[in-house]
Motif scaffolding. Structure first.
Motif, mmCIF file in Angstrom:
data_model
loop_
_atom_site.group_PDB
_atom_site.id
_atom_site.type_symbol
_atom_site.label_atom_id
_atom_site.label_comp_id
_atom_site.label_asym_id
_atom_site.label_seq_id
_atom_site.Cartn_x
_atom_site.Cartn_y
_atom_site.Cartn_z
ATOM 1 N N TYR A 1 5.780 11.911 5.161
ATOM 2 C CA TYR A 1 5.422 10.500 5.004
ATOM 3 C C TYR A 1 6.387 9.809 4.060
ATOM 4 O O TYR A 1 6.828 8.680 4.302
ATOM 5 C CB TYR A 1 3.984 10.374 4.477
ATOM 6 C CG TYR A 1 3.391 9.034 4.766
ATOM 7 C CD1 TYR A 1 3.585 7.962 3.902
ATOM 8 C CD2 TYR A 1 2.659 8.824 5.937
ATOM 9 C CE1 TYR A 1 3.066 6.721 4.192
ATOM 10 C CE2 TYR A 1 2.134 7.583 6.225
ATOM 11 C CZ TYR A 1 2.335 6.537 5.355
ATOM 12 O OH TYR A 1 1.825 5.301 5.650
ATOM 13 N N LEU B 1 3.947 4.520 -4.309
ATOM 14 C CA LEU B 1 5.073 5.217 -3.687
ATOM 15 C C LEU B 1 6.372 4.446 -3.833
ATOM 16 O O LEU B 1 7.394 4.999 -4.250
ATOM 17 C CB LEU B 1 4.779 5.501 -2.207
ATOM 18 C CG LEU B 1 5.884 6.229 -1.442
ATOM 19 C CD1 LEU B 1 6.288 7.514 -2.134
ATOM 20 C CD2 LEU B 1 5.426 6.538 -0.020
ATOM 21 N N GLY C 1 9.484 9.028 5.782
ATOM 22 C CA GLY C 1 9.312 7.859 6.651
ATOM 23 C C GLY C 1 9.437 6.558 5.878
ATOM 24 O O GLY C 1 10.079 5.613 6.335
ATOM 25 N N VAL C 2 8.852 6.537 4.682
ATOM 26 C CA VAL C 2 8.925 5.320 3.873
ATOM 27 C C VAL C 2 10.333 5.140 3.322
ATOM 28 O O VAL C 2 10.895 4.049 3.376
ATOM 29 C CB VAL C 2 7.886 5.376 2.730
ATOM 30 C CG1 VAL C 2 8.103 4.262 1.742
ATOM 31 C CG2 VAL C 2 6.485 5.288 3.311
ATOM 32 N N GLU D 1 0.809 -1.211 0.000
ATOM 33 C CA GLU D 1 0.000 0.000 0.000
ATOM 34 C C GLU D 1 0.844 1.264 0.000
ATOM 35 O O GLU D 1 0.297 2.361 0.028
ATOM 36 C CB GLU D 1 -0.914 0.006 1.240
ATOM 37 C CG GLU D 1 -1.988 -1.051 1.204
ATOM 38 C CD GLU D 1 -2.863 -1.022 2.448
ATOM 39 O OE1 GLU D 1 -2.885 0.030 3.133
ATOM 40 O OE2 GLU D 1 -3.505 -2.032 2.734
ATOM 41 N N GLY D 2 2.170 1.127 0.000
ATOM 42 C CA GLY D 2 3.024 2.304 -0.046
ATOM 43 C C GLY D 2 3.318 2.886 1.314
ATOM 44 O O GLY D 2 3.569 4.070 1.455
ATOM 45 N N ARG D 3 3.275 2.022 2.335
ATOM 46 C CA ARG D 3 3.563 2.498 3.683
ATOM 47 C C ARG D 3 4.854 1.849 4.186
ATOM 48 O O ARG D 3 5.438 1.000 3.521
ATOM 49 C CB ARG D 3 2.424 2.093 4.635
ATOM 50 C CG ARG D 3 1.077 2.539 4.168
ATOM 51 C CD ARG D 3 -0.035 2.067 5.116
ATOM 52 N NE ARG D 3 -1.313 2.231 4.482
ATOM 53 C CZ ARG D 3 -1.915 3.399 4.298
ATOM 54 N NH1 ARG D 3 -1.358 4.504 4.734
ATOM 55 N NH2 ARG D 3 -3.085 3.467 3.689
ATOM 56 N N ARG D 4 5.276 2.219 5.385
ATOM 57 C CA ARG D 4 6.353 1.476 6.035
ATOM 58 C C ARG D 4 5.826 0.056 6.270
ATOM 59 O O ARG D 4 4.673 -0.124 6.623
ATOM 60 C CB ARG D 4 6.705 2.128 7.377
ATOM 61 C CG ARG D 4 7.382 3.481 7.220
ATOM 62 C CD ARG D 4 7.395 4.240 8.524
ATOM 63 N NE ARG D 4 8.267 3.647 9.520
ATOM 64 C CZ ARG D 4 9.522 3.998 9.746
ATOM 65 N NH1 ARG D 4 10.079 4.953 9.016
ATOM 66 N NH2 ARG D 4 10.224 3.436 10.695
#
Lengths: 432, 228
Positions: free
Chosen positions: B122, B90, B125-126, A189-192
């Motif tokens: 954000y 992303l 962070g990624v 999902e494009g998150r950490r």
């Protein structure tokens, strides 16, 4: 046959075409029976496909060993939301390299497995999440996916059935924790890539909050065989509860490291000494890790058991993903455990205090012991840290970090004590 | 076979071009890597389903090159079409930016954030979570040596030290000629072929300390043929 060494005792179900560049192409794969299973499954009902997989007793090959048919049956019948099939190709467990071989020699097996799996769970889209370091394997799978689309085996109206099945290849960016199912979903999902608390389980709310099922590469590669031959056929190999064959990755101090495919329940000692050639001449085996660095270590004397989930659990360890790491008598156990714990400390996502603090602290203690500044109380501290990590976090990375620590202290205590005593002697000599 | 050829075969038995020990098979490097099958991947990414997975060229390494225009823009559009949420693009977008610029500077990350409509913090962070995104400029060749357990048991740390010595820079530093940076990485997933070294997008397998000069020589020769 496995790669790069073959052995007559192998059962070459998934690895038949390893080392054969002609089997990579769509034409070459079809000439070897590929895509008949997809055609057949599109004519079956979804429920029937899930039943065949259930009947086979196939268990997830990514390490957890959860029955695949049962997992697929968790998907809700109809929610109005899109379903997703996720393929976990984020192979980062130290010692594991089977998925890379499956992807670079038989990419179409994976594509076909994804398409059948997506259809079975009523998903319109399958994502293959491949680790970022696997560029070469990713390019091969990418070509295979393009060939499948060009042939009408993926995309709209697959094989004229009226069903739409999309496959997307998604590259990771270097994180072991993204091999954890919910970590993978967050990363997609494009998150950490931080794992989520469960419940809600993926079948209820997974990728993008939609019902999702996640399966390992090897698991999905078995599926076309189950469709072609029926689920019960798979039970001719293996034991009652661990059916079928498995790709085992062998590395470390053996003469013939590589991948080997044997039935579940194969004798571990015969596997290491006969099939893999055993240790180098003049050396003995000190320790073996049977299932990747996240499982408890076995001593060289405990190897006379079957390679299946139940036998390994009874022996106090786990089959995991079947990555056998062999260590001979020249090995410094403390150094290797330290390296493994360094790995977990590095890869911890940092959400949970027991894991984030525990892995880092254990790594520091182990480095201190290795350098000769340890004391006996450190061993108890390490056991306490492990006890505070295992089972107390969102995901099982902390359990995985605790496994080599506790098992090595229990089974190789003398190795630790030798370093501690040596350190004490040196310190005494310095003070005197 | 001449005396020298047979000596070479002894040192590195059946290891064609650092693609790893081939054991009982008779394969060329191209066959093992699948380069014939893969062919030349198009810059616009090919089919939308795989547009986000191109190799990591470290190609232009130019801070002024626009990030998402032309063929790269086309690729990003293809990537965006595959997910129900823009945020999912992303990681592919950061890979793309990394490929164009050579590393992710704060400015680059801000441009990615703006293009995708995600807060810059954000994106930071990624980008900092994943190890493959370099936040500092690296040498033209990023030499990633695995020292995790299977390679460690077979001399991985010696290979790391050999690279460090021979490029003349510490771990993580860029060499004086700007060509090499050596880093230590976790398991690369080819453990049966220790020691595994990943250099940019290519795996070099069964690397021993004696192979290090030959690898560096080969890379230096290649670099001379590439545009600056």
């Amino acid at each position: 046959m496995a790669y790069p060494y073959r052995h007559p005792s192998e059962v070459r179900l998934l690895s038949e075409h390893f080392g054969n560049p002609e089997a990579r192409t769509l034409k070459g794969w079809e000439a070897r029976g590929g895509y008949t299973a997809l055609r057949k499954s599109l004519g079956m009902s979804r429920g029937d496909i899930v039943n065949e997989v259930k009947a086979s007793g196939l268990r997830g090959r990514g390490g957890a060993g959860f029955p695949t048919g049962v997992k697929w049956s968790f998907m809700p019948a109809y929610t109005g939301k899109p379903h997703y099939l996720l393929c976990n190709a984020d192979e980062s467990e130290p010692g594991t390299f089977k998925d890379r071989e499956l992807m670079r020699w038989t990419p179409h097996a994976l594509v076909e497995g994804c398409l059948i799996g997506a259809y079975a769970i009523n998903a319109g889209h399958a994502y293959i999440y491949i680790r970022g370091e696997f560029f070469e394997a990713a390019q091969i799978v990418a070509r295979a996916i393009e060939e499948a689309y060009a042939a009408g085996y993926a995309g709209k109206n697959v094989m004229g059935s009226g069903i739409d099945l999309d496959v997307t290849l998604h590259l990771g960016a270097g994180a072991y924790i993204c091999g954890e199912e919910t970590g993978l979903m967050n990363s997609l999902e494009g998150r950490r890539g931080e794992p989520r608390v469960k419940p809600p389980f993926p079948a209820v709310a997974g990728a993008f909050g939609k019902p999702s099922t996640i399966n390992n590469v090897e698991t999905l590669c078995v599926v076309p065989h189950l469709i072609n031959n029926g689920g019960a056929w798979y039970k001719q190999w293996g034991t009652e509860k661990s059916t079928g064959t498995k790709l085992f990755c062998v590395s470390g101090h053996v003469q013939r490291p590589g991948n080997y495919e044997v039935p579940m329940g194969f004798n571990f000692k015969e596997f290491i000494y006969d099939m893999c050639g055993g240790p180098a001449p003049g050396r003995t085996i000190k320790a073996v890790i049977p299932g990747g660095s996240s499982v408890p270590i076995m001593t060289g004397d405990e190897l006379d058991i079957g390679m299946d989930y139940e036998a390994m659990a009874a022996a106090g360890t786990m089959l995991g993903c079947g990555s056998v790491i062999v260590m001979d008598d020249t090995t410094d156990i403390v150094k290797q455990v330290r390296r493994m714990v360094d790995f977990y400390a590095h890869e911890s996502c940092g959400q949970c205090t027991p894991c984030r603090e525990g892995t880092a602290w254990a790594a520091k203690i182990l480095r201190r012991i290795e350098a000769g500044w340890g004391n006996e109380a450190d061993l108890q501290t390490l056991m306490d840290i492990s006890d505070n990590m295992a089972g107390k976090t969102i995901c099982v990375l902390s359990d995985a970090a605790a496994a080599p620590i506790t098992s090595s202290i229990q089974k190789f205590r003398e190795d630790y004590l030798a370093l501690i005593r040596r350190g004490e002697n040196l310190a005494a000599a310095r003070i005197a | 076979m001449s005396n020298d050829e047979s000596k070479v075969r002894e040192i590195r038995p059946r290891n064609p071009g650092f693609a790893g020990i081939v054991g009982e098979f008779d394969l060329t490097e191209a066959q093992i890597r699948g380069t014939d099958y893969v062919g030349q991947r198009p810059r616009h990414g090919g089919h939308a389903s795989v547009a986000g997975t191109m190799p990591y060229h470290v190609a232009t390494r130019d801070a002024s090159v626009p990030l998402f225009e032309g063929e790269y823009g086309e690729r990003l559009e293809k990537v965006l079409s595959r997910y129900e949420d823009k945020q999912a693009a992303l990681l592919p977008a950061l890979h793309l930016a990394h490929e164009i610029r050579g590393y992710l500077s704060p400015d680059t990350m801000d441009q990615v954030a703006e293009r995708l409509g995600i807060p810059p913090a954000y994106v930071r962070g990624v980008a900092t979570f994943y190890t493959m995104y370099n936040l500092q400029p690296m040498g033209r060749y990023l030499i990633q040596v695995c020292t995790n357990i299977s390679c460690n048991l077979c001399g991985g740390e010696d290979v790391l030290h050999a690279f460090v010595e021979q490029i003349g820079a510490e771990v993580g530093e860029v060499s004086a000629n700007g060509l090499f940076t050596v880093i230590e990485v976790e398991c690369l997933g080819a453990c049966g072929f220790p020691t595994v070294v990943q250099i940019n997008e290519r795996f070099f397998e069964n690397v021993k300390v004696d192979d290090v000069p030959a690898i560096l020589e080969r890379l230096t020769a290649e670099a001379a043929l590439l545009p600056a």
